[in-house]
Scaffold this active site. Sequence first.
Site, short mmCIF file in Angstrom:
data_model
loop_
_atom_site.label_atom_id
_atom_site.label_comp_id
_atom_site.label_asym_id
_atom_site.label_seq_id
_atom_site.Cartn_x
_atom_site.Cartn_y
_atom_site.Cartn_z
N HIS A 185 0.80 -1.23 0.00
CA HIS A 185 0.00 0.00 0.00
C HIS A 185 0.84 1.28 0.00
O HIS A 185 0.50 2.25 0.67
CB HIS A 185 -0.95 0.01 1.20
CG HIS A 185 -2.38 -0.20 0.81
ND1 HIS A 185 -3.28 -0.86 1.59
CD2 HIS A 185 -3.06 0.18 -0.30
CE1 HIS A 185 -4.46 -0.92 1.00
NE2 HIS A 185 -4.34 -0.30 -0.16
N GLU A 209 2.72 -5.83 -4.13
CA GLU A 209 2.01 -4.71 -4.75
C GLU A 209 2.36 -3.38 -4.10
O GLU A 209 2.41 -3.27 -2.87
CB GLU A 209 0.50 -4.95 -4.64
CG GLU A 209 -0.34 -3.84 -5.24
CD GLU A 209 -1.80 -4.05 -4.96
OE1 GLU A 209 -2.56 -3.06 -5.04
OE2 GLU A 209 -2.21 -5.19 -4.66
N GLU A 235 -2.66 0.97 -9.67
CA GLU A 235 -4.04 1.26 -9.31
C GLU A 235 -4.36 2.74 -9.27
O GLU A 235 -5.54 3.12 -9.25
CB GLU A 235 -4.38 0.62 -7.96
CG GLU A 235 -3.68 1.22 -6.77
CD GLU A 235 -4.07 0.53 -5.47
OE1 GLU A 235 -4.53 1.23 -4.55
OE2 GLU A 235 -3.93 -0.70 -5.37
N HIS A 285 -7.52 -3.45 -10.13
CA HIS A 285 -7.85 -2.89 -8.82
C HIS A 285 -9.36 -2.91 -8.69
O HIS A 285 -10.06 -2.16 -9.37
CB HIS A 285 -7.31 -1.47 -8.71
CG HIS A 285 -7.60 -0.83 -7.39
ND1 HIS A 285 -8.53 0.19 -7.25
CD2 HIS A 285 -7.11 -1.06 -6.16
CE1 HIS A 285 -8.58 0.55 -5.98
NE2 HIS A 285 -7.73 -0.19 -5.29
#
Length: 375
Positions: A185, A209, A235, A285
């Site tokens: 994140h 990610e 994303e 996403h």
Amino acid sequence: MRIASVEAIPAGSACYVRITSEDGTSGVGESTYFGWPTAIAEIVRSFEPFLKGKDAGDVEHLWLSLYRALSFRGMAISGAISAVDQALWDLRGKHFEVPVWQLLGGRARRAVRAMRVVDTGTQEEVVAAARAAVEDDGYTALKILLFQEEHHQMRQAERIGDLVQRFAAIRDAVGWQIDLGVELHRNMSAGNAVLLCGELARYRPLFVEDPIPPDSVAGLRAFAAKVGVPVAAGERNTTIWEFAEYVERPGVDFVRPDVGIAGGITHVRKICALAEAFHADVLPHAVPSGPVAVAAHVQLGMCTPNWELQEHRPQGAAWTDLVDEIIPVRDGYLIPPDRPGLGISLDDAGLARHPPRSADLSHAPLREDDSVAIR
């Protein structure tokens, strides 16, 4: 099939769009610009004078007209265009009485494999949730939100140790036959993320990610060159020109377009093809997408060869209230509807029960000295 009206309906954290043609047929779409849904509504409403009377079948022409008109860029304009585009494709499918994937080249798979996003919590809670998703719900792929808010308060060695320990416990609980993705994140600096990935590699993550903030493609490439795990990103990107920078040189193994901000079905289809040309796969996403965006993703997944997985969370009342039905998950797969278009319709009464909700900015992550952490 001329356009008679364009409605923008902000509800919860999303903005839904309904386009109705002169014969009364309607198509629906969703913007996933979830921080400010009312901003999307205003942009969509500004589109209506231009769109009224246009042929709803001219999807590409209308997309380019909206995108090129004033040359503005960013998620707000692309989020509005994305919702309109989905609605136009839904209309096309209903006009030809086929699911959207039939208009995009036909079936590439029987169903779309779902990747369950496991909720955060203590190590014991996350391990238990991961085990239940596999044993009780039949998922064969999980995404672990490994980096949690409390990790910002830890110093490097403690932070790395806790993250590795958590992932090792999850791998031990679910076994090696389950695909495990790691979500960081955008919470780490490049140096710390390199150190972490070096230790995670032994547990064979399907991907890591957003290890670092998405501010620099060059920075992400430099990071990827130093690690031995597949990297996923994208994303927060919205166009083929941005995604081209990810895939034209080695660095990103999985691209992460979002049909609700990356130009809708028209543009995400192109992003997927661009990735395919460089042997990169697609992990869209799709969390916290609402039910219409989930349905639009499934239509794309059915006809896109390099659509690896689609992240998913069970959709509760906040979503089921908004539509006539949601996309079901069976044995770890999202099952495409047989109905024409996207296979989903808006529920006006349900939408009215969910007023729009903008982002809460009061919980920006802080480090131990109260400086704002990267994100």
